[in-house]
Design an enzyme around this catalytic site. Sequence first.
Site, PDB file in Angstrom:
ATOM      1  CG  ASP A 283       1.620  -4.129   1.296  1.00 25.56           C
ATOM      2  OD1 ASP A 283       0.576  -4.681   1.691  1.00 25.56           O
ATOM      3  OD2 ASP A 283       2.749  -4.459   1.692  1.00 25.56           O
TER       4      ASP A 283
ATOM      5  N   GLY B 185       9.607  -9.136   4.837  1.00 22.57           N
ATOM      6  CA  GLY B 185       9.624 -10.161   3.794  1.00 22.57           C
ATOM      7  C   GLY B 185      10.414  -9.766   2.571  1.00 22.57           C
TER       8      GLY B 185
ATOM      9  CE  LYS C 215      11.440  -0.019   3.132  1.00 26.63           C
ATOM     10  NZ  LYS C 215      11.013  -1.038   4.107  1.00 26.63           N
TER      11      LYS C 215
END
Length: 650
Positions: free
Chosen positions: A141, A28, A47
Site C-alpha cells: 500500500d 479505514g 495504532k
Amino acid sequence: MDTTLTDPLVGQLLDGRYRVESRIARGGMASVYLALDVRLDRTVALKVMHRSLAEDPQFVKRFIGEAKSVASLSHPNVVQVFDQGTDGSTVYLSMEYVPGKTLRDVLRSRGPLPAREALELMIPVLAALGAAHQAGLVHRDVKPENVLLADDGRVKVVDFGLARAVEASNQTKTGMMIGTIGYMSPEQVTSGVADARSDVYAAGVMLFELITGRQPYEGETPMSIAYRHVHDSVPAPSSIVSSVPPQIDALVAAATDRDPARRPADATAMLVAAVEAHRTLPRGHTGQHSTPLGAGSGTAGTSSTPGISSTPGTAYATGAHTSDVAGHTMIQPKPELTTVPPARSTSRRWRPNWFIVGLAVVMVAGIAFTGWWFSQARYTQVPDLLGQNITAARQQAENAGFKVKIGEPRFDEEVQKDRVLEISPAPGAEVEKGAELTLVASAGPETVPVPNVEKLSAGDAKVKIAEAGLEVGRVSKVPSDTIARDLVVRTNPSVGERVRKGATINLVVSAGLLMPDVSQMMKDQAVQFLQEKGFTVQVDETGDSTPPGTVIAQDPAAGAEVTAGAPVRLTVSKGPDTGWHWPWETDDSLATPDFVNVPDVRLKAVQEAKRELEAAGFKVKTRKLMGGQRVVGENPLGQQPMGSTITIWY
C-alpha cells in the site's frame, strides 16, 4: 472536536503500560493515538485496529506475525515498531512517534515538485522499500499518505504488513480490494497477487504524482480507475508538465510497466536507477524549463532517441564519401599522381644530417604525445557522498568509474546507521580516473546491552552496570513476593535491551514482601487472594455492626514485612448478635432507597470497572493491593441502594 470527550480510549492505560493522551488520526483500518509508554517513559504512536478487524481471530493471528516481521526490520527510513499487544478487545501496535506531516500534506500545500526535489524524496522511500524487499517483506500500500516527513527532515515509511494482515482476514470475503486503487499494479487488480514489483509500480505512480501534482488515472468510480491500470500505460510526466527531463520519464515508464517482468526487480534496483537519474540532472536543475522549439521535429543534427545525440558539424566518413551535417553527400575526387622532374642543380648537392633529423622527429613526437596525454583529462574529483546510503553511494561511485572498497563501519553519535561517514581520498580531491575509493559507513551510536543484574544487591548491580559503560540513575523500591529484600527486581530499560553507551539505567529494588491490606473485603475474596499469594489463612468470626462476611481485622497488619507462606489470621464479621439491619429499617424518618444489582467487575481492568459501576449509579472507591491493573476484589455485591459506595481492590 475534542477527542478527549468523544473517544473512550483517550485517558485510558492500555495493557498497564500505554497511557493514551490524544487521537492523532483516524483511517479505514485503524486509529492512531499519541501515548506515553509509562514503563520506558517515552512518547509513542499507538495504532489501534478498528473493532471489526480486532474481532476477526484470523486477522489478529496474521497481524501479530506481520508485526513481528516488521519489528525486526531496522532501517532509518522505516517507522520502527516497538511492541504489539491486545487489551481486551483492543488490538494495537506501539510505534516510533514521528512529529511532522505526510507526503500527501506536502502535495496539498505545494502542488507539483521540481524533478530534483521529487527524486530526493523518493530515494529514501525506495531505500526503505528496498530494505523490506531484501528481508522478504512487501508493503502492498505504497502511497503519499504512508510516507512521513519528520520535522527534522527525515523521511519515514509506515504501515508495512498491515495490508497483508487485512488481506488474510475475513474482511476480504465481501470483495474488498486491498490497497489504494490509484496506486495498484495491474496484477493486484486482476489476481490480487502482490510482490516487490507491485511496490515498484506504486512508487512509480507516486513519483508521477510528485512531479505532476495528480495521479495518472482519474475516473468516476474506483473500478474505472482499476480498468485503466490494467489496460493503459501510465503517461510520461512530460506530457503533463513539459519541463520534466527525459530521465524522469524513463524512470516512471520502467517502474510502471504493465508487465511485472519488465519493471525493476525490486525497490533496490529502482533506487539505483533513481540515484543515477538524480546524478545526471544538472546541479541546481529544478525541472522548470520550457520545451525547446522544434524539439522532436527531426531537425538535422539531433537525435530523437533519449540519451543519444549527434553534434552539429560532425561528419561521418565511409569509403570515398563523407556526409555533412545537412545530409548531403560530398564526392571527393581521387587525387591524380603527377611526376615532377627533379631540378637540376648547378651547386654542390646538400646532404641531410640524419642524426639531427632523427632527434627532431623524436622531439616532435614527444611534444605531440605530451599534448595528447594531458588532453585526455586523466584526473577527476572525488564526489561528495557523505551522508548518503552506503549502497546507493557505492553504486554512484562505480557508475562514475571509480573502484570502491567498503571499509569497516565505525560508531558515530551524529551520522545515522548505514550512511557514509568517511571517504578516502576526501571529497573534492583530484585523483586519476578509475582510482579506488574507500567508503566507511556509520554503525550509528555505539550501543551496549543492559547487563543482567536481577537478584543482585544494589551495590553489585551498580558495579556491573558501570563495567558495561553505563550509569545508574534512580533506585526505587517495590514490594515483591518472589525477590528478597534489597535485591534488584528489574531494570529500566529492560535487561538485554541495547542502549547508547553512557546511558542511564534505573534500578527497581525489592522492598520485601509486604502484607497486603484486605480489610473490608469479603471473606471469600480475601481468602482466595491471600492463598494465591502463598499465605496460610485462618479465619475467626465475631459479631460486628458491619455486613456479615466482611473482613474487619487482620494479623499481621497491613504493610508489615512478611515472608512468603507466612500464616495470616483474618477476623470476619458475622453481623450484630441481634441481626443486621439497614438504617431505614430501624429509622422511619429515612426513605427506602431504590435497590439495583451491583455489576460484578472482578478481573476487569480498573478503569473499565470504575466506568461500569458509575454507569450503574454507584460511587466507587479504589484500593491498591499488589499494584496490578485488574480488579481482584469487590464489596459489596448483590443488590445495593443506588448511590451507595462500592470498594474495588486491584
